[in-house]
Design an enzyme around this catalytic site. Sequence first.
Site, PDB file in Angstrom:
ATOM      1  N   LYS A 139      35.668  39.636  28.856  1.00 39.94           N
ATOM      2  CA  LYS A 139      35.494  40.166  30.224  1.00 39.94           C
ATOM      3  C   LYS A 139      36.292  41.450  30.419  1.00 39.94           C
ATOM      4  O   LYS A 139      35.777  42.455  30.896  1.00 39.94           O
ATOM      5  CB  LYS A 139      35.970  39.121  31.242  1.00 39.94           C
ATOM      6  CG  LYS A 139      36.150  39.664  32.656  1.00 39.94           C
ATOM      7  CD  LYS A 139      36.591  38.602  33.625  1.00 39.94           C
ATOM      8  CE  LYS A 139      38.075  38.508  33.837  1.00 39.94           C
ATOM      9  NZ  LYS A 139      38.684  39.621  34.587  1.00 39.94           N
ATOM     10  N   ASN A 140      37.557  41.414  30.028  1.00 44.01           N
ATOM     11  CA  ASN A 140      38.411  42.575  30.311  1.00 44.01           C
ATOM     12  C   ASN A 140      38.094  43.772  29.419  1.00 44.01           C
ATOM     13  O   ASN A 140      38.587  44.875  29.666  1.00 44.01           O
ATOM     14  CB  ASN A 140      39.893  42.196  30.199  1.00 44.01           C
ATOM     15  CG  ASN A 140      40.331  41.332  31.375  1.00 44.01           C
ATOM     16  OD1 ASN A 140      39.559  41.085  32.294  1.00 44.01           O
ATOM     17  ND2 ASN A 140      41.573  40.874  31.338  1.00 44.01           N
ATOM     18  N   ASP A 174      48.112  36.219  31.815  1.00 41.79           N
ATOM     19  CA  ASP A 174      46.943  35.338  32.014  1.00 41.79           C
ATOM     20  C   ASP A 174      47.141  34.014  31.245  1.00 41.79           C
ATOM     21  O   ASP A 174      46.673  32.968  31.698  1.00 41.79           O
ATOM     22  CB  ASP A 174      45.659  36.007  31.501  1.00 41.79           C
ATOM     23  CG  ASP A 174      45.365  37.304  32.207  1.00 41.79           C
ATOM     24  OD1 ASP A 174      44.370  37.389  32.910  1.00 41.79           O
ATOM     25  OD2 ASP A 174      46.156  38.246  32.052  1.00 41.79           O
ATOM     26  N   ARG A 182      34.121  33.628  37.547  1.00 40.11           N
ATOM     27  CA  ARG A 182      34.333  35.070  37.374  1.00 40.11           C
ATOM     28  C   ARG A 182      34.553  35.423  35.910  1.00 40.11           C
ATOM     29  O   ARG A 182      34.263  36.531  35.488  1.00 40.11           O
ATOM     30  CB  ARG A 182      35.586  35.522  38.141  1.00 40.11           C
ATOM     31  CG  ARG A 182      35.488  35.381  39.619  1.00 40.11           C
ATOM     32  CD  ARG A 182      36.745  35.871  40.253  1.00 40.11           C
ATOM     33  NE  ARG A 182      36.702  37.328  40.242  1.00 40.11           N
ATOM     34  CZ  ARG A 182      37.130  38.095  41.212  1.00 40.11           C
ATOM     35  NH1 ARG A 182      37.650  37.546  42.288  1.00 40.11           N
ATOM     36  NH2 ARG A 182      37.056  39.381  41.128  1.00 40.11           N
ATOM     37  N   CYS A 191      41.515  38.958  41.862  1.00 36.46           N
ATOM     38  CA  CYS A 191      42.256  37.731  42.131  1.00 36.46           C
ATOM     39  C   CYS A 191      43.563  38.023  42.852  1.00 36.46           C
ATOM     40  O   CYS A 191      44.189  39.056  42.628  1.00 36.46           O
ATOM     41  CB  CYS A 191      42.566  37.032  40.805  1.00 36.46           C
ATOM     42  SG  CYS A 191      41.139  36.221  40.091  1.00 36.46           S
ATOM     43  N   ARG A 207      49.096  43.949  43.474  1.00 36.93           N
ATOM     44  CA  ARG A 207      48.115  44.750  42.731  1.00 36.93           C
ATOM     45  C   ARG A 207      47.849  46.123  43.357  1.00 36.93           C
ATOM     46  O   ARG A 207      46.706  46.462  43.699  1.00 36.93           O
ATOM     47  CB  ARG A 207      46.809  43.966  42.537  1.00 36.93           C
ATOM     48  CG  ARG A 207      47.033  42.629  41.907  1.00 36.93           C
ATOM     49  CD  ARG A 207      45.788  41.985  41.421  1.00 36.93           C
ATOM     50  NE  ARG A 207      45.469  42.351  40.049  1.00 36.93           N
ATOM     51  CZ  ARG A 207      44.469  41.828  39.361  1.00 36.93           C
ATOM     52  NH1 ARG A 207      43.673  40.952  39.895  1.00 36.93           N
ATOM     53  NH2 ARG A 207      44.254  42.194  38.108  1.00 36.93           N
TER      54      ARG A 207
HETATM   55  C1  UD1 Z   1      44.536  43.723  33.859  1.00 38.00           C
HETATM   56  C2  UD1 Z   1      43.660  42.532  33.589  1.00 38.00           C
HETATM   57  C3  UD1 Z   1      44.341  41.250  34.042  1.00 38.00           C
HETATM   58  C4  UD1 Z   1      45.709  41.143  33.395  1.00 38.00           C
HETATM   59  C5  UD1 Z   1      46.532  42.404  33.630  1.00 38.00           C
HETATM   60  C6  UD1 Z   1      47.848  42.399  32.879  1.00 38.00           C
HETATM   61  C7  UD1 Z   1      41.427  43.468  33.766  1.00 38.00           C
HETATM   62  C8  UD1 Z   1      40.144  43.546  34.537  1.00 38.00           C
HETATM   63  N1  UD1 Z   1      42.412  42.723  34.295  1.00 38.00           N
HETATM   64  O1  UD1 Z   1      44.717  43.803  35.272  1.00 38.00           O
HETATM   65  O2  UD1 Z   1      43.539  40.150  33.630  1.00 38.00           O
HETATM   66  O3  UD1 Z   1      46.401  40.038  33.945  1.00 38.00           O
HETATM   67  O4  UD1 Z   1      45.800  43.556  33.192  1.00 38.00           O
HETATM   68  O5  UD1 Z   1      47.653  42.205  31.539  1.00 38.00           O
HETATM   69  O6  UD1 Z   1      41.544  44.033  32.687  1.00 38.00           O
HETATM   70  N2  UD1 Z   1      50.855  48.044  38.976  1.00 38.00           N
HETATM   71  C9  UD1 Z   1      51.420  48.860  39.937  1.00 38.00           C
HETATM   72  N3  UD1 Z   1      50.730  49.982  40.315  1.00 38.00           N
HETATM   73  C10 UD1 Z   1      49.530  50.314  39.765  1.00 38.00           C
HETATM   74  C11 UD1 Z   1      48.958  49.483  38.775  1.00 38.00           C
HETATM   75  C12 UD1 Z   1      49.649  48.346  38.395  1.00 38.00           C
HETATM   76  O7  UD1 Z   1      52.500  48.584  40.447  1.00 38.00           O
HETATM   77  O8  UD1 Z   1      48.956  51.354  40.154  1.00 38.00           O
HETATM   78  C13 UD1 Z   1      51.580  46.820  38.546  1.00 38.00           C
HETATM   79  C14 UD1 Z   1      50.834  45.522  38.952  1.00 38.00           C
HETATM   80  O9  UD1 Z   1      51.127  45.145  40.281  1.00 38.00           O
HETATM   81  C15 UD1 Z   1      51.347  44.548  37.926  1.00 38.00           C
HETATM   82  C16 UD1 Z   1      51.533  45.409  36.678  1.00 38.00           C
HETATM   83  O10 UD1 Z   1      51.612  46.763  37.127  1.00 38.00           O
HETATM   84  O11 UD1 Z   1      52.603  44.043  38.321  1.00 38.00           O
HETATM   85  C17 UD1 Z   1      50.427  45.273  35.649  1.00 38.00           C
HETATM   86  O12 UD1 Z   1      49.177  45.524  36.246  1.00 38.00           O
HETATM   87  P1  UD1 Z   1      47.937  46.092  35.414  1.00 38.00           P
HETATM   88  O13 UD1 Z   1      48.274  46.094  33.964  1.00 38.00           O
HETATM   89  O14 UD1 Z   1      47.476  47.345  36.039  1.00 38.00           O
HETATM   90  O15 UD1 Z   1      46.835  44.952  35.646  1.00 38.00           O
HETATM   91  P2  UD1 Z   1      45.301  45.153  35.911  1.00 38.00           P
HETATM   92  O16 UD1 Z   1      44.789  46.314  35.142  1.00 38.00           O
HETATM   93  O17 UD1 Z   1      45.012  45.041  37.365  1.00 38.00           O
END
Ligand code: UD1
Length: 415
Positions: free
Chosen positions: A21-22, A304, A396, A115, A120
Amino acid sequence: MAIEVCGGQKLSGEIRVQGSKNAVLPLMAASLLCEGRTVIDNCPQISDVQAMQEVMQGLGSRITFEKHSLCMDHSHFERCCICQDKVRELRASILLMGSCLARFGEVTIAYPGGCSIGKRPIDFHIQAFRQMGVTIEEEEDRLCCHCEKKIHGADIILPFPSVGATENIILAAVLAKGETTIQNAAREPEVVELCCFLRQAGAHIAGEGTSRIRVKGQKKLHGIPWRVRGDRIVFLTFAMLIAGCGGEVTLLTEDLFSEKERAVWHHIGGDEEIRERAVILHKTGAIQPIRYLNTGPYPEFPTDGQSLLLPVLTKANGVSTIEERVFENRFHMIGQLQKMGANIDSVSNRARITGVTRLHGADVVAQDLRSGAGLLIAAAMADGTSSIKNEEYIQRGYEDIVDNLNHLGIRARYC
Ligand code: UD1
């Protein structure tokens, strides 16, 4: 709807592990940058892919999805206002921001959903795009973005190796003017897969899989056929199910354990045999506790996977401690596990799990995708019958989950 599970069975059987998925969601966003048709095989039939498909079709894309083959042609993709309700349901919709900025130099996009595992925010994405010459107005429910000229390369240092921000910057950079460097980039396999896909489509990228990625902007990319890798979190889900219930299962896929995950799997008492297109996982004997484990960005143990490991440790032969370092709300599921008899205390982002507990069936509620999967594992380990509400979260990311559980000897049904 809910999923009802009768627990207490040892597992046996053979199942296919779906595509990732990711990985596929960023590839869908990347296909928007490619002229001609892109065909992605081994695409999972899950509601997140369907939601992304609907968002893109609503903007003019021609997409067919048959038998795990997703065929996309975006030559009629025109509108740059991505504000449908579906966008708010899907975290990965934010990746359309990078692709649209690269292709059209402008986009209006609703804040993404996904989720509720934490705040986020998307501040890293916004900051990086501003460095690349994009003017961004942050309105209450949407972002309005445009570039005076073409988006240009920049030297970007991420405050945290965010997967989504790394992917979004790469998507914008492959067609930008000049070079982009991302420092403290995410090293997840899905980032690597995105770069390999883009390179085959004509992009110039180096350094994926390390914390420094360099991208040289090109004039155009072309559509390609691509087979998406197996889903490493779904693989880990089945591994944890086997760890919790015992038994032997053949997973039809490549070996998808990371080094850290394999170490945890062996530590708790699992074993595996790797064949050419299959991995046989088996678990007998007691589950060993884990004195301390923290989650973190790749190559650390995935956040995850934490929701999947937690129920297993309730049955371990002693006390385990887990520290969650990525998403602050992942421990929401502890309350649900306690309803099933789990002995878990948590303070802030640390959970202390005391085994051996006999879990019993209960009515529980999934609060996000992976906690839903974790509750399925707990229900399969428990004595008696459990009902897991909000099963839409599980849909999902998991294809045919109820059929797969039944194949392995766990009685499960939708109710
Ligand atoms: C992706 C994955 C999710 C996984 C996560 C971490 C997908 C669709 N989802 O989510 O399954 O759990 O990586 O491996 O690929 N953050 C900020 N500001 C930002 C962006 C992120 O503060 O602009 C923080 C987030 O709140 C979190 C951390 O960085 O604490 C990691 O988030 P991120 O790696 O961006 O996760 P996703 O890409 O949303």
